[in-house]
Motif scaffolding. Structure first.
Motif, PDB file in Angstrom:
ATOM      1  N   SER A 138      -6.156   1.503   5.262  1.00 53.34           N
ATOM      2  CA  SER A 138      -6.698   2.291   6.373  1.00 53.34           C
ATOM      3  C   SER A 138      -7.641   3.390   5.914  1.00 53.34           C
ATOM      4  CB  SER A 138      -5.557   2.929   7.164  1.00 53.34           C
ATOM      5  OG  SER A 138      -4.723   1.955   7.704  1.00 53.34           O
ATOM      6  N   PHE A 139      -7.227   4.162   4.926  1.00 59.45           N
ATOM      7  CA  PHE A 139      -7.972   5.351   4.558  1.00 59.45           C
ATOM      8  C   PHE A 139      -8.901   5.151   3.358  1.00 59.45           C
ATOM      9  CE2 PHE A 139      -3.914   6.980   6.353  1.00 59.45           C
ATOM     10  CZ  PHE A 139      -4.433   7.371   7.575  1.00 59.45           C
ATOM     11  N   LEU A 140      -8.524   4.267   2.454  1.00 58.26           N
ATOM     12  CA  LEU A 140      -9.313   4.088   1.238  1.00 58.26           C
ATOM     13  C   LEU A 140     -10.135   2.801   1.254  1.00 58.26           C
ATOM     14  CD1 LEU A 140      -6.629   5.305  -1.310  1.00 58.26           C
ATOM     15  CD2 LEU A 140      -8.485   6.597  -0.307  1.00 58.26           C
ATOM     16  N   LYS A 141     -10.137   2.121   2.376  1.00 56.21           N
ATOM     17  CA  LYS A 141     -10.989   0.953   2.619  1.00 56.21           C
ATOM     18  C   LYS A 141     -10.722  -0.221   1.675  1.00 56.21           C
ATOM     19  CE  LYS A 141     -13.878   3.311   5.419  1.00 56.21           C
ATOM     20  NZ  LYS A 141     -13.157   3.730   6.577  1.00 56.21           N
ATOM     21  N   LEU A 142      -9.463  -0.416   1.309  1.00 58.52           N
ATOM     22  CA  LEU A 142      -9.123  -1.580   0.489  1.00 58.52           C
ATOM     23  C   LEU A 142      -9.353  -2.839   1.318  1.00 58.52           C
ATOM     24  CD1 LEU A 142      -7.930  -2.772  -2.112  1.00 58.52           C
ATOM     25  CD2 LEU A 142      -5.688  -2.613  -1.061  1.00 58.52           C
ATOM     26  N   GLY A 143     -10.213  -3.699   0.854  1.00 61.58           N
ATOM     27  CA  GLY A 143     -10.473  -4.950   1.539  1.00 61.58           C
ATOM     28  C   GLY A 143     -11.655  -4.933   2.485  1.00 61.58           C
ATOM     29  N   THR A 144     -12.120  -3.751   2.912  1.00 66.05           N
ATOM     30  CA  THR A 144     -13.230  -3.718   3.873  1.00 66.05           C
ATOM     31  C   THR A 144     -14.480  -3.054   3.313  1.00 66.05           C
ATOM     32  OG1 THR A 144     -12.431  -1.627   4.799  1.00 66.05           O
ATOM     33  CG2 THR A 144     -11.663  -3.647   5.849  1.00 66.05           C
ATOM     34  N   VAL A 204      -9.881   1.597  -5.938  1.00 65.52           N
ATOM     35  CA  VAL A 204      -9.174   2.106  -4.756  1.00 65.52           C
ATOM     36  C   VAL A 204      -7.832   2.724  -5.163  1.00 65.52           C
ATOM     37  CG1 VAL A 204      -8.023   1.403  -2.618  1.00 65.52           C
ATOM     38  CG2 VAL A 204     -10.310   0.578  -3.123  1.00 65.52           C
ATOM     39  N   PHE A 205      -7.099   2.058  -6.034  1.00 66.48           N
ATOM     40  CA  PHE A 205      -5.801   2.581  -6.457  1.00 66.48           C
ATOM     41  C   PHE A 205      -5.965   3.855  -7.291  1.00 66.48           C
ATOM     42  CE2 PHE A 205      -3.309  -1.673  -6.142  1.00 66.48           C
ATOM     43  CZ  PHE A 205      -3.481  -1.659  -4.770  1.00 66.48           C
ATOM     44  N   THR A 206      -7.037   3.945  -8.061  1.00 61.88           N
ATOM     45  CA  THR A 206      -7.310   5.178  -8.809  1.00 61.88           C
ATOM     46  C   THR A 206      -7.589   6.324  -7.850  1.00 61.88           C
ATOM     47  OG1 THR A 206      -8.210   3.874 -10.634  1.00 61.88           O
ATOM     48  CG2 THR A 206      -8.761   6.217 -10.590  1.00 61.88           C
ATOM     49  N   ILE A 243       6.281   1.012  -0.667  1.00 65.56           N
ATOM     50  CA  ILE A 243       5.189   0.103  -1.038  1.00 65.56           C
ATOM     51  C   ILE A 243       4.350  -0.233   0.189  1.00 65.56           C
ATOM     52  CG2 ILE A 243       4.666  -2.225  -1.879  1.00 65.56           C
ATOM     53  CD1 ILE A 243       7.232  -1.934  -3.640  1.00 65.56           C
ATOM     54  N   GLU A 244       4.999  -0.497   1.318  1.00 64.73           N
ATOM     55  CA  GLU A 244       4.263  -0.814   2.543  1.00 64.73           C
ATOM     56  C   GLU A 244       3.395   0.367   2.989  1.00 64.73           C
ATOM     57  OE1 GLU A 244       4.005  -3.725   3.999  1.00 64.73           O
ATOM     58  OE2 GLU A 244       5.437  -4.659   2.631  1.00 64.73           O
ATOM     59  N   CYS A 245       3.934   1.579   2.885  1.00 66.64           N
ATOM     60  CA  CYS A 245       3.153   2.777   3.243  1.00 66.64           C
ATOM     61  C   CYS A 245       1.951   2.941   2.316  1.00 66.64           C
ATOM     62  CB  CYS A 245       4.039   4.029   3.196  1.00 66.64           C
ATOM     63  SG  CYS A 245       5.242   4.089   4.519  1.00 66.64           S
ATOM     64  N   PHE A 246       2.156   2.637   1.029  1.00 70.59           N
ATOM     65  CA  PHE A 246       1.063   2.711   0.058  1.00 70.59           C
ATOM     66  C   PHE A 246      -0.063   1.749   0.443  1.00 70.59           C
ATOM     67  CE2 PHE A 246      -0.627   0.514  -3.724  1.00 70.59           C
ATOM     68  CZ  PHE A 246      -1.442   1.530  -4.208  1.00 70.59           C
ATOM     69  N   PHE A 247       0.284   0.500   0.768  1.00 70.81           N
ATOM     70  CA  PHE A 247      -0.750  -0.470   1.123  1.00 70.81           C
ATOM     71  C   PHE A 247      -1.411  -0.123   2.452  1.00 70.81           C
ATOM     72  CE2 PHE A 247       1.204  -3.321  -2.045  1.00 70.81           C
ATOM     73  CZ  PHE A 247       0.055  -3.634  -2.731  1.00 70.81           C
ATOM     74  N   LYS A 248      -0.655   0.402   3.415  1.00 71.91           N
ATOM     75  CA  LYS A 248      -1.234   0.809   4.694  1.00 71.91           C
ATOM     76  C   LYS A 248      -2.267   1.917   4.481  1.00 71.91           C
ATOM     77  CE  LYS A 248      -1.477   1.285   9.197  1.00 71.91           C
ATOM     78  NZ  LYS A 248      -2.292   0.399   9.965  1.00 71.91           N
TER      79      LYS A 248
END
Length: 160
Positions: free
Chosen positions: A49-55, A72-74, A40-45
């Motif tokens: 980082s790569f899919l710009k979740l939050g930024t 983003v999750f899709t 789960i932590e790797c998924f959120f990282k």
């Protein structure tokens, strides 16, 4: 607090310390839970980082944040599906479909008759008392079935 020490099999000098506040859990259960949590932590990282979740997107409304997170999750699901399809040797879906092309489609009636014929052929090798018991159970199963299913099994050859 319970501490579980996991040693690296390849390098004996390296180890991982896992802390748990639930002392009733076994060591293996703590390691299993940590493994799930690490995924789960790797998924959120990767999402951050790569899919710009939050930024990538800024909004204060709840619906907009849920929509952005869903997008983003899709993206992550699609990229992971592509990675697995290209890299994972266990993904043999095409192999299954290649074999399906070679097999002709069989209608339900023929499939049931073939299955029953194979069944009768296999159990005829059993002892007489077991065979009699199986015959009675099959007859009990057939009797309440719909008329078209009963008609399929009218010509069962019980003798070998």
């Amino acid at each position: 607090m319970k501490v579980v020490i996991v040693r690296n099999r390849n390098k004996k000098s390296e180890c991982l310390y896992l802390l748990s506040t639930d002392c009733s859990l076994s060591d293996s259960e703590i390691v299993r839970i940590y493994g799930n949590r690490w995924s789960i932590e790797c998924f959120f990282k990767a999402s951050k980082s790569f899919l710009k979740l939050g930024t990538e997107f800024q909004s204060r409304t709840y619906d907009a944040m849920v929509s952005h997170t869903t997008i983003v999750f899709t993206r992550y699901i699609i990229l992971e599906w592509i990675r697995r399809k290209e890299n994972d040797e266990k993904t043999c879906g095409e192999l299954f479909f290649m074999f399906c092309d070679d097999i002709q489609d069989m209608d339900l009636a023929n499939a049931l008759q073939s299955l029953m014929a194979l069944f009768v052929e296999q159990f005829s090798a059993f002892a007489a008392n077991i065979t009699a018991c199986i015959k009675s159970k099959v007859t009990e199963w057939i009797s309440p079935q719909a008329a078209f299913i009963q008609a399929l099994f009218e010509n069962i050859c019980w003798e070998s």
